[in-house]
Design a protein around this motif. Structure first.
Motif, PDB file in Angstrom:
ATOM      1  N   UNK A  14       0.866  -1.170   0.000  1.00 32.33           N
ATOM      2  CA  UNK A  14       0.000   0.000   0.000  1.00 32.33           C
ATOM      3  C   UNK A  14       0.909   1.228   0.000  1.00 32.33           C
ATOM      4  N   UNK A  15       1.345   1.632  -1.180  1.00 33.07           N
ATOM      5  CA  UNK A  15       2.261   2.775  -1.280  1.00 33.07           C
ATOM      6  C   UNK A  15       1.646   4.010  -0.644  1.00 33.07           C
ATOM      7  N   UNK A  16       2.426   4.880   0.001  1.00 31.45           N
ATOM      8  CA  UNK A  16       3.885   4.863   0.090  1.00 31.45           C
ATOM      9  C   UNK A  16       4.459   4.004   1.212  1.00 31.45           C
ATOM     10  N   UNK A  17       3.678   3.154   1.841  1.00 37.26           N
ATOM     11  CA  UNK A  17       4.263   2.265   2.845  1.00 37.26           C
ATOM     12  C   UNK A  17       5.056   1.154   2.148  1.00 37.26           C
ATOM     13  N   UNK A  25       8.681   3.509  -7.690  1.00 39.24           N
ATOM     14  CA  UNK A  25       7.529   3.423  -6.775  1.00 39.24           C
ATOM     15  C   UNK A  25       6.932   4.791  -6.437  1.00 39.24           C
ATOM     16  N   UNK A  26       7.238   5.793  -7.241  1.00 42.29           N
ATOM     17  CA  UNK A  26       6.774   7.135  -6.926  1.00 42.29           C
ATOM     18  C   UNK A  26       5.797   7.668  -7.976  1.00 42.29           C
ATOM     19  N   UNK A  27       5.478   6.892  -8.987  1.00 41.49           N
ATOM     20  CA  UNK A  27       4.641   7.388 -10.080  1.00 41.49           C
ATOM     21  C   UNK A  27       3.193   7.579  -9.651  1.00 41.49           C
ATOM     22  N   UNK A  34      -0.502   7.221  -8.808  1.00 42.73           N
ATOM     23  CA  UNK A  34      -1.269   6.041  -8.387  1.00 42.73           C
ATOM     24  C   UNK A  34      -2.596   5.994  -9.138  1.00 42.73           C
ATOM     25  N   UNK A  35      -2.919   4.840  -9.707  1.00 44.71           N
ATOM     26  CA  UNK A  35      -4.204   4.657 -10.397  1.00 44.71           C
ATOM     27  C   UNK A  35      -5.219   4.006  -9.466  1.00 44.71           C
ATOM     28  N   UNK A  36      -4.803   2.965  -8.735  1.00 43.01           N
ATOM     29  CA  UNK A  36      -5.747   2.238  -7.896  1.00 43.01           C
ATOM     30  C   UNK A  36      -4.992   1.543  -6.778  1.00 43.01           C
ATOM     31  N   UNK A  37      -5.694   1.367  -5.643  1.00 42.09           N
ATOM     32  CA  UNK A  37      -5.132   0.678  -4.482  1.00 42.09           C
ATOM     33  C   UNK A  37      -6.231  -0.105  -3.795  1.00 42.09           C
ATOM     34  N   UNK A  41       1.817  14.393 -10.333  1.00 42.64           N
ATOM     35  CA  UNK A  41       2.060  13.060  -9.809  1.00 42.64           C
ATOM     36  C   UNK A  41       0.782  12.403  -9.297  1.00 42.64           C
ATOM     37  N   UNK A  42      -0.351  12.869  -9.796  1.00 42.09           N
ATOM     38  CA  UNK A  42      -1.626  12.311  -9.373  1.00 42.09           C
ATOM     39  C   UNK A  42      -2.433  11.875 -10.595  1.00 42.09           C
ATOM     40  N   UNK A  43      -3.539  11.180 -10.319  1.00 37.99           N
ATOM     41  CA  UNK A  43      -4.432  10.811 -11.411  1.00 37.99           C
ATOM     42  C   UNK A  43      -5.851  11.260 -11.088  1.00 37.99           C
ATOM     43  N   UNK A  44      -6.561  11.616 -12.140  1.00 39.10           N
ATOM     44  CA  UNK A  44      -8.007  11.783 -12.094  1.00 39.10           C
ATOM     45  C   UNK A  44      -8.570  10.501 -12.695  1.00 39.10           C
TER      46      UNK A  44
END
Lengths: 290, 290, 290, 290
Positions: free
Chosen positions: A202-205, A235-237, A239-242, A285-288
């Protein structure tokens, strides 16, 4: 069973992205109407109504879409250039071409192949590339070409060159389905299409290697997985989904890994589907995600 | 409505913790039987069946428990000393005394007070201490004493001394219900009872201050909360419970905070209940939760 | 990756089930100890501490288990007969034999085969039987025998007879992995092993046929799936596991079905695993799941 | 903390509902633009792009909204009447007036009062009415008027008449927060505003009385709650929101009820918030929730 992923004949997807301004929505919807389009779905978001960034996704039906496309594109150019926004118009009947890179683990790879066969991913899969051979037979049973590109030794440049050669001109995006090799900046620049990864935490963990072992050591009560676009920062790109799954003290690091595999395949599948359906817009660095 | 938290008359809870050995479970259950106890629930766990650490929690009913306790304790001493394990025996009809420390936020505080009134937390609450006064009336409406201990300025030692004076001898554990002051090592040593905190992130992600702002900047798709025992290492203590909630791009950092409040109050309430019911065993930097 | 499903060499699982009585737990654990067993996990439950039904599952390790089994069984007979409880003792190194019955849908079937290959289901799969042929190649790719038993026409007795002939003596339980035929009472009696079904709704809602259409018509906001033991009362057998997924107004009945498939395969897989691990005890029309 | 529920000064919410037609979205967004409105959020849905029903919700900002409303309404009349659709235009700075009816249980009632005080429910609460008195002090601590209307005996008409008298002209919708009285058809017609109920099961399962007891008897592994609009058909009205919680064999019917209370208060709160924000559109026996 595959009803909601139709060939989407005569459906177009328009993405508009730029500075928010009054009248922009009306300009876009008016344009679609005067080009005989009928709006099927419309999503929009502004990160700050007073002068922020604006994001819109419209799917519309237009009889004889392919014939009309040049005219609609010209209208978009003329109509939207005063607003200083970017746009892309996609014919939804043309599936994106997706390559999968994998290693020994099969859970993410097989899930994508199976969902594709089931008609739930609007893509074609021209190839699977792996640095191992254990999944070759499974992949070919699905009717998909399999290429083995070994990646032993510290120098990965030869392997990357071979992969680039296979991909060149053949794919619209690449999925790393638990591909256990670090991708170089050089590769990213040359491949020149979006690359989607699944990270087993579960990034950023628990960034970096061995996240399940780290999760066990820290004694967390939930484990997770993260799908993101690959950038030069590991690991910094964006995030699309978690998603996460509950674990407890009785589970070993191996148990966490086994449980986590189910989260990984689900998270990656959703991210891939949304990307393929043009639902994901990158913004810094985010996604919509619409 | 409060049926599953009975006064627990004549119920004892035995915790056994130490090196795993064959026969230990039989020794414990045999002891309970020969002392006229009837086992109600039994949980156990070994982190390595071949010579690891062993954890057991047994709740048993024994008529006239309080009269029998000394005899049972003597038997436990005699029976378990050859095994080199530690044990604690608790009379479940005696609720633990819990103090709550809070600041301006009321969501965790009121949830604990309300669950307590509802009969779902087997504790008494001798006091709420806050460095602000805004929650005083709410707290007193629940019939709980409220003490205001301001904590302005860089030197917290005077405030901590006052709090220690209030707590001394009056409480079995302390809950930080969004208490926005850093606890000193000195305080932890002097208070000498377990201290439970709620951190407003999915630890170890977003350690430290302003986790919702950091979560927004990183573009995560889930936010979380973590309840843990407080140790001298900030945000590094043994985790008792965690949970998450889904968020999306449209939510501001304030929205994340508002959504997160519901996760925080649920996670803290579960952690407090489990601690009060002697379900949580600390083991290094981890917890066993039965 | 398959670490938590070991061959379980020298591990036995003991299930005890009957009227609750003081001393029963001590009698069982004492018996295991004097037979040189080391308890690995122990779960127990009483539905009423004052004279209710008692359920216990103990997994223990005993060197040279298979040689010791007759002696342990004799001891169990002697020790437990005064209590009037039933017990079963299973050697966990011997996997249960599971037959799968399927129709055209492949999502539950392939998930079971894949989890089995992955080492997560402690079973052998001697055969898959289907009233259709579309999954034959997939099944055989997993190295599992496939038998086609057509079931056209109103009279199912011939098909059932053929299936019974294939199963007779070869299986320990049967899984209906979206097998779209009604099982007769006669079949159930003759097959004489547990039969596990997956129903595509959150029972008892939408009992019977076409649950996704009914769910769409009722406008529910969650859909579900239920795995249960098959009894002569259609969709009324003891529930082993259930789960749900969120849906919304925009989804058609077909969309619900597609989304529901993922819930179905997960729910059935968990139910099958728990049954195979002897974690499920039937009690009237309910289950105890340890 | 209350950032995402602003007073919404100069924000209007437009709901459009009727037969789907090409150009409708452009007509609506064009109208907003020429009336100097700036679209903040826009959601739409068509249940069948080829001639189905169309639903749209647009929130827009317009400086000096209250002065401009008559003009915008006239434009809406003129522009939308050719389309044969219905519309409503709401000034979002005017909160809806919500009455709460309750009985002895306080969990749903207090949650609504607390969320309201926290600024998360865009409503005013002119009154709480209960057929019991136990919650009176709590309610008044929140600064809300409390009225006791007893409802003993089989004839409820007198109690209903008193309640109607209190409500008449004072409320925009009514919430039954575990109000344990059956509402008559006559009451529903006379109250003439939407009535929202929380039912303590996952409808349509366990319709009617004592759902937790029925859930225990059926041995379900999840319990749920459902918030719906009240219609003359008991427990059959359009569902707004549902959710579930996991339970197991060890829980009594009382335990299910205690666990379920947390699902009930969350589900009802979401339903109330969405209704208050004009996000819920009724369509036959279903809802569209934007």
């Amino acid at each position: 069973m595959t009803a909601h992923i139709q060939p989407n004949k005569d459906h177009a997807c328009l993405i508009v992205h730029g500075p928010d301004q009054p009248g922009l929505v009306a300009a876009v919807t008016g344009l679609i109407t005067r080009n005989q389009g009928n709006i099927v779905t419309l999503d929009q978001y502004s990160d700050n109504p007073a002068g922020g960034a604006f994001f819109q996704r419209v799917v519309f039906h237009r009889a004889d879409l392919s014939a009309a496309l040049p005219e609609i594109q010209a209208d978009l150019d003329a109509t939207l250039s005063p607003y200083g926004v970017e746009w892309t118009l996609t014919d939804q009947s043309i599936p994106k071409r997706m390559a999968i890179l994998a290693s020994t683990s099969d859970h993410c790879l097989l899930e994508l192949l199976w969902r594709h066969r089931r008609g739930e991913l609007p893509v074609t899969i021209p190839m699977v590339i792996s640095n191992h051979t254990n999944t070759a037979e499974d992949v070919r049973t699905f009717g998909i070409p399999f290429f083995h590109v070994p990646s032993a030794g510290p120098d990965k440049s030869e392997a990357e060159a071979k992969i680039l050669e296979l991909l060149a001109g053949n794919v619209d995006f690449v999925v790393l389905a638990r591909y256990m090799q670090i991708i170089s900046e050089d590769f990213l620049q040359k491949v020149a299409v979006p690359v989607i990864n699944i990270h087993h935490s579960f990034l950023p963990a628990f960034i970096g290697a061995a996240p399940y072992r780290k999760a066990k050591e820290r004694g967390v009560k939930l484990i997770g997985a993260t799908s993101h676009y690959v950038t030069e920062d590991l690991d910094e790109g964006p995030i699309i989904e978690q998603d996460v799954a509950r674990v407890d003290h009785s589970m070993t690091a191996s148990d966490l890994q086994a449980r986590g595999a189910y989260v990984e395949r689900a998270v990656l599948s959703r991210a891939v589907q949304w990307h393929a359906e043009d639902r994901v817009i990158r913004h810094g660095n985010q996604t919509i995600v619409f």
